[in-house]
Design a protein around this motif. Structure first.
Motif, short mmCIF file in Angstrom:
data_model
loop_
_atom_site.label_atom_id
_atom_site.label_comp_id
_atom_site.label_asym_id
_atom_site.label_seq_id
_atom_site.Cartn_x
_atom_site.Cartn_y
_atom_site.Cartn_z
N CYS A 122 0.81 -1.23 0.00
CA CYS A 122 0.00 0.00 0.00
C CYS A 122 0.84 1.27 0.00
CB CYS A 122 -0.94 0.01 1.20
SG CYS A 122 -2.14 -1.33 1.20
N LEU A 148 -1.38 -4.49 -5.23
CA LEU A 148 -1.21 -3.10 -4.80
C LEU A 148 -2.46 -2.60 -4.12
CD1 LEU A 148 0.57 -1.55 -7.91
CD2 LEU A 148 1.59 -2.50 -5.87
N ALA A 150 -5.39 -0.15 -3.56
CA ALA A 150 -6.07 0.70 -4.54
C ALA A 150 -5.78 2.18 -4.30
CB ALA A 150 -7.58 0.44 -4.48
N GLN A 152 -3.00 3.28 -4.53
CA GLN A 152 -1.94 3.56 -5.51
C GLN A 152 -2.45 3.53 -6.95
OE1 GLN A 152 2.22 2.37 -4.74
NE2 GLN A 152 1.34 0.77 -3.47
N LEU A 153 -3.74 3.30 -7.10
CA LEU A 153 -4.33 3.24 -8.44
C LEU A 153 -4.69 4.65 -8.91
CD1 LEU A 153 -5.58 1.77 -10.87
CD2 LEU A 153 -7.64 1.42 -9.50
N GLN A 167 6.35 1.29 -10.86
CA GLN A 167 5.20 0.38 -10.79
C GLN A 167 5.17 -0.63 -11.92
OE1 GLN A 167 2.12 3.42 -10.57
NE2 GLN A 167 1.70 2.90 -8.42
N PHE A 184 -5.05 -4.81 -7.94
CA PHE A 184 -5.22 -3.81 -6.89
C PHE A 184 -6.33 -4.29 -5.96
CE2 PHE A 184 -3.69 -1.58 -10.62
CZ PHE A 184 -2.74 -0.70 -10.14
#
Length: 397
Positions: A122, A148, A150, A152-153, A167, A184
């Motif tokens: 995260c 990952l 979310a 980081q989305l 990434q 994610f």
């Protein structure tokens, strides 16, 4: 950490307990120990964070990391319960410590006889850290699955995200049939998000098939094996339109070089051939934009080489290549150059015989932007039809 050993040597996970049980545990003043270093830890519980354990000293554990945030800790517990509920998964463990590599995985489990681990990430970490941790697991025969957070989305629209160079090291691919994908997870909404068939433009924008699942509507086996048909979608046509209509300003060094090359070649991005800027698997293996290397092949290499071998073309493009060994999660490595040539083969622009490619097409630009956009749509339609026929033929075999 979310769990610790009690006096009897059993793992205790207070984050899974009800509040009354957590209060009872605190009143008992029991002793708890880190599963990794066996040093004393203290039970921490409150209304604003998930019950967990903390080292009494931060310097004594070789596997110590900074305190987890609520989002991360909550997600780990949810993924743990999700794996436990799966009939296909066995030997699920939370925060499993591997002594031989001195790593503590967020989750470990067994699927179809193979040991797997999940790293739920995260927070942003360096590419070096991603590579090192991945390689450590692989040295003991375990293929890690990176999920990952979310948080980081960075979503642009329904089919496009922004993906940094770091990434890109999270990209995963199991075989040559499917494209690279990313996972994610949002612990707030309990949604799993998968981006299939990722196609990079070269400037962080990444197009793919974005699928969203409620956590218990899918399982880990489906997520790992699921494939989407690789076609040129409408979003990619939009990316080509953006490229054609862009007015370059404050360009990075690589983009400036491309812009100079276009000028010297008497070319303008708005009217380049529709054969420039086609999505391919493996774009991450090149250190320039998809528009640049395809334009150079089409307007320079093809123009000067009517007959050539793949080796000749690979040597031509070598200065733009990255080290593919840095992408450890891609068990299958698609070659973007071969992928690009396949488009020309499908529509007869190239003929391949006796290890040699023969150029049969014509090198062209368009008179206006409107013509270019119309040609983009036409070529997309033709290639998608050829791709679908190829898929049907493969299935019949």
């Amino acid at each position: 950490m979310l769990q610790a050993l009690n006096d009897q040597g059993f793992l205790v996970t207070p984050g899974l307990f009800k509040q009354a049980e957590i209060i009872r545990l605190k009143l008992l003043h029991s002793k708890y120990y880190c599963p990794s270093c066996r040093k004393p830890v203290t039970l921490k519980a409150g209304s604003k964070y998930i019950a967990h354990f903390a080292h009494e000293s931060t310097a004594i554990c070789i596997n110590h990391s900074e305190e987890e945030g609520l989002y991360h800790a909550q997600g780990k517990l949810q993924l743990y319960q999700w794996l436990l509920a799966s009939r296909l998964v066995q030997h699920v463990q939370l925060e499993c410590y591997f002594q031989i590599i001195k790593r503590r995985a967020d989750l470990s489990f067994q699927l179809e006889g193979a040991k797997r681990v999940i790293e739920f990430q995260c927070a942003a970490i360096s590419a070096t850290e991603i590579i090192t941790r991945t390689r450590d697991y692989q040295t003991i025969g375990i293929q890690p699955i990176w999920i990952l957070g979310a948080n980081q989305l960075k979503r642009v629209n329904s089919a496009t995200i922004l993906l940094s160079k770091t990434q890109e090291h999270y990209l995963q691919m199991n075989d040559y049939q499917g494209g690279a994908w990313l996972l994610f997870y949002c612990s707030n909404s309990k949604k799993m998000i998968k981006l299939n068939n990722t196609c990079l433009t070269g400037k962080q924008r990444t197009v793919g098939n974005l699928n969203v699942y409620s956590l218990y509507q899918t399982d880990i086996s489906r997520l790992l094996q699921e494939k989407d048909t690789f076609l040129i979608n409408e979003q990619w046509l939009y990316e080509k339109k953006r490229f054609r209509m862009a007015t370059p300003s404050r360009l990075a060094k690589q983009d400036k070089q491309f812009q100079v090359w276009l000028y010297q070649s008497q070319l303008h991005r708005s009217v380049l051939s529709s054969w420039v800027g086609l999505p391919v698997k493996g774009q991450h293996l090149l250190n320039c934009s998809i528009w640049e290397w395809q334009a150079r092949i089409y307007y320079d290499f093809f123009k000067r080489n009517k007959r050539f071998s793949l080796k000749q073309l690979q040597l031509y493009i070598q200065p733009f290549k990255r080290d593919k060994q840095q992408y450890l999660l891609l068990k299958a490595q698609s070659d973007p150059i071969s992928e690009y040539l396949n488009y020309f083969l499908m529509l007869g622009q190239l003929v391949y015989q006796n290890s040699t490619y023969c150029w049969k097409g014509s090198i062209r630009t368009y008179k206006t932007l409107d013509v270019a956009l119309r040609k983009d749509l036409q070529l997309c339609s033709l290639l998608n039809k050829a791709l679908q026929e190829k898929i049907c033929s493969h299935r019949l075999k």
